[in-house]
Design a protein around this motif. Structure first.
Motif, PDB file in Angstrom:
ATOM      1  N   SER A   1       0.830  -1.198   0.000  1.00 29.35           N
ATOM      2  CA  SER A   1       0.000   0.000   0.000  1.00 29.35           C
ATOM      3  C   SER A   1       0.872   1.257   0.000  1.00 29.35           C
ATOM      4  O   SER A   1       1.723   1.414  -0.866  1.00 29.35           O
ATOM      5  N   SER A   2       0.670   2.121   0.970  1.00 33.04           N
ATOM      6  CA  SER A   2       1.406   3.382   1.054  1.00 33.04           C
ATOM      7  C   SER A   2       1.665   3.726   2.504  1.00 33.04           C
ATOM      8  O   SER A   2       1.123   3.103   3.419  1.00 33.04           O
ATOM      9  N   THR A   3       2.491   4.752   2.709  1.00 33.06           N
ATOM     10  CA  THR A   3       2.783   5.164   4.081  1.00 33.06           C
ATOM     11  C   THR A   3       1.520   5.638   4.787  1.00 33.06           C
ATOM     12  O   THR A   3       1.342   5.395   5.984  1.00 33.06           O
ATOM     13  N   ALA A   4       0.633   6.316   4.061  1.00 36.56           N
ATOM     14  CA  ALA A   4      -0.611   6.798   4.681  1.00 36.56           C
ATOM     15  C   ALA A   4      -1.446   5.639   5.210  1.00 36.56           C
ATOM     16  O   ALA A   4      -2.020   5.716   6.301  1.00 36.56           O
ATOM     17  N   VAL A   5      -1.496   4.541   4.449  1.00 35.05           N
ATOM     18  CA  VAL A   5      -2.264   3.366   4.876  1.00 35.05           C
ATOM     19  C   VAL A   5      -1.613   2.753   6.126  1.00 35.05           C
ATOM     20  O   VAL A   5      -2.311   2.359   7.077  1.00 35.05           O
ATOM     21  N   VAL A   6      -0.282   2.675   6.131  1.00 37.63           N
ATOM     22  CA  VAL A   6       0.414   2.116   7.296  1.00 37.63           C
ATOM     23  C   VAL A   6       0.115   2.944   8.538  1.00 37.63           C
ATOM     24  O   VAL A   6      -0.184   2.406   9.616  1.00 37.63           O
ATOM     25  N   PHE A   7       0.162   4.273   8.404  1.00 39.21           N
ATOM     26  CA  PHE A   7      -0.137   5.130   9.547  1.00 39.21           C
ATOM     27  C   PHE A   7      -1.576   4.923  10.028  1.00 39.21           C
ATOM     28  O   PHE A   7      -1.846   4.879  11.227  1.00 39.21           O
ATOM     29  N   ALA A   8      -2.509   4.798   9.067  1.00 39.57           N
ATOM     30  CA  ALA A   8      -3.914   4.605   9.440  1.00 39.57           C
ATOM     31  C   ALA A   8      -4.129   3.262  10.133  1.00 39.57           C
ATOM     32  O   ALA A   8      -4.855   3.173  11.139  1.00 39.57           O
ATOM     33  N   VAL A   9      -3.505   2.205   9.624  1.00 42.52           N
ATOM     34  CA  VAL A   9      -3.628   0.894  10.252  1.00 42.52           C
ATOM     35  C   VAL A   9      -3.032   0.922  11.649  1.00 42.52           C
ATOM     36  O   VAL A   9      -3.581   0.346  12.599  1.00 42.52           O
ATOM     37  N   ASN A  10      -1.905   1.616  11.779  1.00 40.04           N
ATOM     38  CA  ASN A  10      -1.285   1.738  13.085  1.00 40.04           C
ATOM     39  C   ASN A  10      -2.218   2.437  14.072  1.00 40.04           C
ATOM     40  O   ASN A  10      -2.355   2.025  15.223  1.00 40.04           O
ATOM     41  N   GLY A  11      -2.875   3.498  13.609  1.00 42.58           N
ATOM     42  CA  GLY A  11      -3.843   4.176  14.464  1.00 42.58           C
ATOM     43  C   GLY A  11      -4.954   3.238  14.898  1.00 42.58           C
ATOM     44  O   GLY A  11      -5.409   3.283  16.052  1.00 42.58           O
ATOM     45  N   ALA A  12      -5.379   2.364  13.992  1.00 45.61           N
ATOM     46  CA  ALA A  12      -6.436   1.405  14.324  1.00 45.61           C
ATOM     47  C   ALA A  12      -5.981   0.428  15.411  1.00 45.61           C
ATOM     48  O   ALA A  12      -6.773   0.032  16.269  1.00 45.61           O
ATOM     49  N   THR A  13      -4.692   0.051  15.405  1.00 44.48           N
ATOM     50  CA  THR A  13      -4.214  -0.874  16.447  1.00 44.48           C
ATOM     51  C   THR A  13      -4.319  -0.238  17.831  1.00 44.48           C
ATOM     52  O   THR A  13      -4.627  -0.917  18.811  1.00 44.48           O
ATOM     53  N   PHE A  14      -4.078   1.068  17.904  1.00 44.20           N
ATOM     54  CA  PHE A  14      -4.196   1.742  19.193  1.00 44.20           C
ATOM     55  C   PHE A  14      -5.647   1.804  19.661  1.00 44.20           C
ATOM     56  O   PHE A  14      -5.935   1.675  20.855  1.00 44.20           O
ATOM     57  N   LEU A  15      -6.565   2.001  18.721  1.00 43.35           N
ATOM     58  CA  LEU A  15      -7.975   2.009  19.101  1.00 43.35           C
ATOM     59  C   LEU A  15      -8.415   0.628  19.584  1.00 43.35           C
ATOM     60  O   LEU A  15      -9.215   0.517  20.519  1.00 43.35           O
ATOM     61  N   VAL A  16      -7.897  -0.409  18.949  1.00 35.04           N
ATOM     62  CA  VAL A  16      -8.178  -1.774  19.420  1.00 35.04           C
ATOM     63  C   VAL A  16      -7.644  -1.954  20.838  1.00 35.04           C
ATOM     64  O   VAL A  16      -8.310  -2.525  21.708  1.00 35.04           O
ATOM     65  N   GLY A  17      -6.426  -1.457  21.077  1.00 32.57           N
ATOM     66  CA  GLY A  17      -5.852  -1.553  22.414  1.00 32.57           C
ATOM     67  C   GLY A  17      -6.706  -0.853  23.453  1.00 32.57           C
ATOM     68  O   GLY A  17      -6.924  -1.372  24.554  1.00 32.57           O
ATOM     69  N   ALA A  18      -7.230   0.330  23.110  1.00 33.15           N
ATOM     70  CA  ALA A  18      -8.096   1.065  24.042  1.00 33.15           C
ATOM     71  C   ALA A  18      -9.367   0.283  24.328  1.00 33.15           C
ATOM     72  O   ALA A  18      -9.826   0.210  25.477  1.00 33.15           O
ATOM     73  N   ALA A  19      -9.945  -0.317  23.288  1.00 31.80           N
ATOM     74  CA  ALA A  19     -11.171  -1.091  23.469  1.00 31.80           C
ATOM     75  C   ALA A  19     -10.928  -2.308  24.359  1.00 31.80           C
ATOM     76  O   ALA A  19     -11.769  -2.657  25.201  1.00 31.80           O
TER      77      ALA A  19
END
Length: 414
Positions: A170-188
């Motif tokens: 993909s792209s760096t933007a996608v990697v950053f977005a996926v990374n952000g999603a991992t943190f939201l999963v961690g919060a949940a």
């Protein structure tokens, strides 16, 4: 025969510990997931290795500077809220990085947002280590620490690998977005932990300090007054410095073996594998009533292996030695963390541990920075031998003297 998977199996028996580790995996993997994409993005935008170095420093320095304050936050506030806020803020930083990558915003925003992400996570490790004794029985605490440190090691390996795969697809933007999603999963995931176990520790009214400086002084006093605490933290710092030095020295060892970058990768992998495979041994060592002896044995595994490296001309031998060093580093962290958890007052533990975390990070940086000039002055073999000798000397000075009267273990409410 010790089963290296036993600590993980013991830890997985406890439902709440499984939840805590689930959040830890999401957050730790997220921390490492975007590293490659971040550096690639900065280099692509600037074409400057100096900016790459600045970005790396921006990711590390906030942890060193804010680690003690993170310990204060973990003792002052509900740890559940602190951990959730940490993950949400890191997710927001990743979302902003994705926007920067998509819109062509100034590249200087990348290291700034990376620093914000690291700063937002400054209290997370302290919270995790501080709440563990409330989630697991005293008899399983050493196994839980072995599992926690093993999981962190695996995240260090798997996070960048997953990030590299995403970057290829993909792209760096996608990697950053996926990374952000991992943190939201961690919060949940953290929301599923029991509120009572994550409440701030109860303290007497006279012990509530109005300033951060006073809280930090309390954490320092807790380390200074315990007979072994500073020596234990020192062992962790020394191990971190060894790891930092090896990230440099293994490059040269790989070249000496005629394998170049591949040899470096083999040796670093062996370091991690040795740690994970020694989880059962580390659990047994941390469970013993003689942590000093266990730390001396761990130091011997590290120091002797480093010295023997000077005689090694075989990849197979080098891998075995690297694995032995990894086992010693892993055991040192498990024994030191478990002993501190059992010995320090729960009301001040996070503040004390908050002083240890940045010291270890600084140790990694110091080891990596000092290794090249040492090699330039005394050569690779001389640096390996000196490093091994210093580890053995520290263990002899800090832990070889007679064991003082054991501190009374603190009873953590569960």
């Amino acid at each position: 025969m010790l089963n290296p998977a036993r600590p993980f199996l013991i830890a997985l028996r406890e439902r709440n510990l499984r939840v805590l580790f689930g959040g830890l995996v999401a957050s730790q993997a997220g921390d490492w997931l975007y590293n490659l994409a971040l550096l690639a993005f900065v280099y692509e935008r600037t074409g400057s290795t100096a900016w790459v170095g600045i970005t790396t420093a921006a990711r590390i320095l906030p942890e060193v500077a804010l680690g003690p304050i993170g310990g204060v936050l973990a003792d002052r506030y509900d740890r559940r809220l602190v951990m959730i806020a940490s993950d949400v803020l890191r997710a927001a930083a990743m979302g902003a990085l994705a926007v920067v990558a998509l819109t062509g915003a100034p590249a200087i925003l990348a290291p700034l947002l990376a620093a914000v992400c690291t700063a937002a996570g400054a209290a997370y490790p302290q919270c995790v280590v501080a709440v563990m004794p409330r989630l697991v029985g005293a008899g399983d605490l050493a196994a839980a620490n072995a599992a926690r440190i093993g999981i962190t090691s695996l995240c260090v390996i798997a996070g960048p690998a997953l990030g590299a795969a995403l970057l290829l697809l993909s792209s760096t933007a996608v990697v950053f977005a996926v990374n952000g999603a991992t943190f939201l999963v961690g919060a949940a995931v953290v929301t599923a932990l029991p509120r009572e176990a994550l409440r701030r520790p109860a303290v007497a009214v006279e012990e509530v300090h109005p300033s951060i400086r006073a809280d930090l002084a309390v954490g320092w006093r807790a380390l200074r007054e315990h007979p072994d605490a500073l020596a234990l933290v020192g062992a962790d710092v020394v191990s971190s410095a060894i790891y930092g030095a090896l990230t440099v020295l293994f490059v040269l060892v790989g070249e000496r073996l005629g394998l170049g970058a591949a040899g470096y990768g083999y040796l670093l992998s062996a370091l991690g594998v040795g740690g994970v495979l020694s989880a059962g041994l580390a659990h047994r060592a941390a469970s013993s009533d003689r942590p000093r002896r266990a730390l001396v044995v761990a130091a011997a595994a590290i120091g002797v292996s480093l010295v023997v490296f000077t005689l090694s001309g075989s990849l197979a031998v080098a891998i075995v030695l690297a694995a032995a060093i990894g086992a010693g580093l892993f055991a040192t962290e498990v024994v030191a963390d478990t002993t501190l958890q059992r010995s320090l007052d729960p009301a001040v533990f996070a503040r004390a541990y908050g002083l240890a975390v940045p010291a270890c990070v600084a140790g990694i940086a110091a080891g990596a920075l000092l290794a090249p000039p040492c090699v330039a002055v005394i050569g690779l073999n001389g640096t390996l031998a000196l490093t091994g000798g210093l580890v053995l000397a520290y263990a002899a000075a800090a832990f070889a003297q007679p064991q003082p009267a054991p501190a009374l273990e603190t009873a953590w409410p569960r």
